[in-house]
Structures are given as structure tokens and as C-alpha cells.
Scaffold this motif. Sequence first.
Motif, PDB file in Angstrom:
ATOM      1  N   ALA A  86      60.651  12.469-134.622  1.00 34.97           N
ATOM      2  CA  ALA A  86      60.666  12.460-133.160  1.00 34.97           C
ATOM      3  C   ALA A  86      60.696  13.885-132.612  1.00 34.97           C
ATOM      4  CB  ALA A  86      61.873  11.668-132.654  1.00 34.97           C
ATOM      5  N   LEU A  99      59.055   5.175-132.098  1.00 35.32           N
ATOM      6  CA  LEU A  99      58.498   5.310-133.439  1.00 35.32           C
ATOM      7  C   LEU A  99      58.451   3.925-134.065  1.00 35.32           C
ATOM      8  CD1 LEU A  99      60.394   8.456-134.755  1.00 35.32           C
ATOM      9  CD2 LEU A  99      57.933   8.302-134.321  1.00 35.32           C
ATOM     10  N   VAL A 108      63.281   6.511-128.849  1.00 33.01           N
ATOM     11  CA  VAL A 108      63.510   7.950-128.994  1.00 33.01           C
ATOM     12  C   VAL A 108      63.943   8.538-127.660  1.00 33.01           C
ATOM     13  CG1 VAL A 108      62.372  10.163-129.459  1.00 33.01           C
ATOM     14  CG2 VAL A 108      61.819   8.145-130.852  1.00 33.01           C
ATOM     15  N   THR A 115      68.216  15.359-130.514  1.00 34.16           N
ATOM     16  CA  THR A 115      67.223  14.290-130.550  1.00 34.16           C
ATOM     17  C   THR A 115      67.941  13.013-130.968  1.00 34.16           C
ATOM     18  OG1 THR A 115      65.440  15.803-131.130  1.00 34.16           O
ATOM     19  CG2 THR A 115      65.102  13.474-131.637  1.00 34.16           C
ATOM     20  N   VAL A 117      67.771   8.683-131.701  1.00 37.43           N
ATOM     21  CA  VAL A 117      67.011   7.464-131.973  1.00 37.43           C
ATOM     22  C   VAL A 117      67.970   6.282-131.867  1.00 37.43           C
ATOM     23  CG1 VAL A 117      65.327   8.623-133.449  1.00 37.43           C
ATOM     24  CG2 VAL A 117      67.363   7.571-134.487  1.00 37.43           C
TER      25      VAL A 117
END
Length: 230
Positions: A86, A99, A108, A115, A117
Motif C-alpha cells: 500500500a 488491495l 487501505v 500506512t 490496512v
Amino acid sequence: MNVEEGGGTQVEVVRVFTDAAGQWGNALGVARAGAVEGVDHQALAARLGYSETVVVEPPERETARMRIYTPAVELPFAGHPTVGAAWWLADQGTPVEVLEVPAGPVAVDSADGLTWVRARADWAPDFTFHEFDDLELLRTVHPADFDSGQHYVWAWTDRARGAVRSRMFAPAMGIAEDEATGAAAIALTARLERSLDITQGRGSQLFTRHEPGGWIQLGGRVAPDHPVVL
């Protein structure tokens, strides 16, 4: 990743779950699907030797499909590959909101240099958890202590704050010891039913947010590393 004039294939490498100074983190190999057509992805991952390598298709409508390989097996989901991919896609100027991995769609997001998820806890591989009361004893565990399966050893460093120290050994995946394991962090978060701040391996940092209904958010910092030409 691209194909060089000499015929070599360049695999991008990022380090996932670094500390605040950009140190440590778990190396991830990132290959564009179009550059490895006809290549045995599992053999590629074994040759690279990272705990995971991903093969990523070009994003469409802010969604990218990808597959995840350890040196020994393909995984339907893993944490450090999804966080790393990502970040890498955003760094390439093609950020995605989802994703698509074999286990399902992974949302994401990014905020404050992390970052994130979002995935289901039951997508994680089966880990055997070993809780330690003694941090010094945890440091003495050796990969040779495990000859099969996936083992996550951990101890509280500050229970009130949700701070954990951990290590992970996965001979079944071809990984002697993993520097930072997102899926195990997700599984432990679901097991304890609380958000966690995890330091794993030599000093990698992982953050989780517990949600009801089996969903967990996993976040961390990512840094570029040197590409590898095969």
C-alpha cells in the motif's frame, strides 16, 4: 520493478514497520506482475529470500490485486506485505483504497506518517502463542527451538498501555525468524480484544486497532530500501 537492458529484473524492496527513525523494519520484495509474466512466483520468492515477496498488478479504480509468497508457500493474506505494498503504490503515484488478496479485500488508509490496512483476524495463519512473564527469557529463544509450525512469543512491557515485546518463528513458511509480523499482530489483537503497540525483533514497531466483529486495523511506517536485480 522493471527489466534492465542486460536482461536482469529489478525487484523493489521496502522495509515495513520501521521505528520512528526509519530503522529496522521487515524487508519486502515488490514485483510488478507485468514484469514477471511466465516466471514462477514461488521460485522468485525463494530466490529473493525475504520473509515475503508480493506480485502486484496495475491498479484499476483505486484497487490493486496482488499475491503474497514466503520463501516456501503462498499466503492468502499477510500484514507486512499489505502495509508495504500500500505504501509502495502511493509512493509510485498510484495510491489505492483497496488491495485485493486471495483472502479478500483489504482497505487501505494513511495518517500521520503511518500506512494502515484493515483485515479480518481469521485471515491470519494459525499461530501458536507463547506468553512470557520474563523479557530476558524471551530474548533467549532461538529459531532452532522450533522445527515446525508458526510460533509467536510475546510479553507485556506495559499492560495498561497495551505495549508488547514479541518475536516470531515460522519454519513451516521457510522463515527462521521474522523481523515484524503483521498477521500475528492482528491475531494477537483479536485474541486479547484490545489495541496494541508492538515492538518486534530488533526494534520494529507495529500498531493495531481492535474493532468489533473480527476486524482489525494494522499500521506502521515504511521506508524504501535498495532494489535487487536478478
